[in-house]
Design a protein around this motif. Structure first.
Motif, PDB file in Angstrom:
ATOM      1  N   ASN A 136      -3.486   9.193 -16.388  1.00 14.36           N
ATOM      2  CA  ASN A 136      -4.130  10.116 -15.476  1.00 14.36           C
ATOM      3  C   ASN A 136      -5.652  10.004 -15.631  1.00 14.36           C
ATOM      4  O   ASN A 136      -6.168   9.989 -16.742  1.00 14.36           O
ATOM      5  CB  ASN A 136      -3.673  11.549 -15.775  1.00 14.36           C
ATOM      6  N   GLY A 137      -6.349   9.878 -14.498  1.00 13.57           N
ATOM      7  CA  GLY A 137      -7.806   9.784 -14.521  1.00 13.57           C
ATOM      8  C   GLY A 137      -8.351   8.382 -14.643  1.00 13.57           C
ATOM      9  O   GLY A 137      -9.561   8.171 -14.527  1.00 13.57           O
ATOM     10  N   GLU A 138      -7.472   7.406 -14.876  1.00 16.14           N
ATOM     11  CA  GLU A 138      -7.934   6.022 -14.997  1.00 16.14           C
ATOM     12  C   GLU A 138      -8.448   5.508 -13.649  1.00 16.14           C
ATOM     13  O   GLU A 138      -7.860   5.769 -12.603  1.00 16.14           O
ATOM     14  CB  GLU A 138      -6.791   5.135 -15.482  1.00 16.14           C
ATOM     15  N   ARG A 139      -9.554   4.788 -13.698  1.00 12.19           N
ATOM     16  CA  ARG A 139     -10.100   4.183 -12.480  1.00 12.19           C
ATOM     17  C   ARG A 139      -9.196   3.020 -12.086  1.00 12.19           C
ATOM     18  O   ARG A 139      -9.063   2.062 -12.828  1.00 12.19           O
ATOM     19  CB  ARG A 139     -11.536   3.728 -12.719  1.00 12.19           C
ATOM     20  N   VAL A 140      -8.566   3.116 -10.906  1.00 10.72           N
ATOM     21  CA  VAL A 140      -7.557   2.140 -10.519  1.00 10.72           C
ATOM     22  C   VAL A 140      -7.964   1.240  -9.354  1.00 10.72           C
ATOM     23  O   VAL A 140      -7.338   0.206  -9.130  1.00 10.72           O
ATOM     24  CB  VAL A 140      -6.209   2.827 -10.184  1.00 10.72           C
ATOM     25  N   ALA A 141      -8.982   1.632  -8.598  1.00 13.00           N
ATOM     26  CA  ALA A 141      -9.387   0.834  -7.437  1.00 13.00           C
ATOM     27  C   ALA A 141     -10.781   1.257  -7.013  1.00 13.00           C
ATOM     28  O   ALA A 141     -11.359   2.194  -7.562  1.00 13.00           O
ATOM     29  CB  ALA A 141      -8.409   1.033  -6.279  1.00 13.00           C
TER      30      ALA A 141
END
Length: 145
Positions: free
Chosen positions: A106-111
């Motif tokens: 949760n909260g990870e930069r994914v795009a």
């Protein structure tokens, strides 16, 4: 500068540009539990973001170079297009192209999200197209020989 209306149902900050010259803004996973992608597995990762784009604009969902280079994680339909009349939650189709499991927290930069103007085209059917030096040369035809 264009103003985009946004609803943020996540607990994460709004997307923002990291530098004055950045084209894209990082968007984050909004996950109640971690999402593990096995090799070659894909998943739609929700962001908790909903946007209203002006007509004549699109939002492009693009991979983050760090995730791709370091972990083999990329956006499957890159770039994904969000049309001006879409009002649903932004989701990111991620795929794991590595040989190892990868867990998205949760909260990870994914795009990245890029806002771009676009034109609407009208096709004019003709019998012949103008000629060019390239002609019908396709994939790989413009490189040095």
């Amino acid at each position: 500068m264009t103003t985009i209306k946004i609803i943020n149902k996540s607990n994460h900050p709004l997307p923002s540009y990291e530098t004055i010259a950045s084209a894209g803004m990082d968007i984050r996973a909004n996950a109640t539990t971690p999402i593990t992608l096995k090799p070659l597995e894909r998943a739609i990762v929700k962001t908790g973001l909903f946007i209203e784009l002006p007509v004549g604009y699109e939002a492009q969902v693009r991979p983050r170079s760090g995730l791709a280079a370091k972990n083999g994680i990329t956006v499957l339909n890159s770039p994904g297009t969000i049309d001006a009349d879409y009002r649903g939650e932004i989701g990111v189709i991620l795929v794991n192209l590595s040989n190892e499991d990868f867990t998205i927290e949760n909260g990870e930069r994914v795009a990245q999200l890029v806002i771009a103007k676009h034109e609407r085209a009208i096709f004019e059917e003709v019998a012949v197209l103008s000629s060019t030096d390239r002609g019908e040369g396709g994939f790989g035809s413009t490189g040095v020989k």
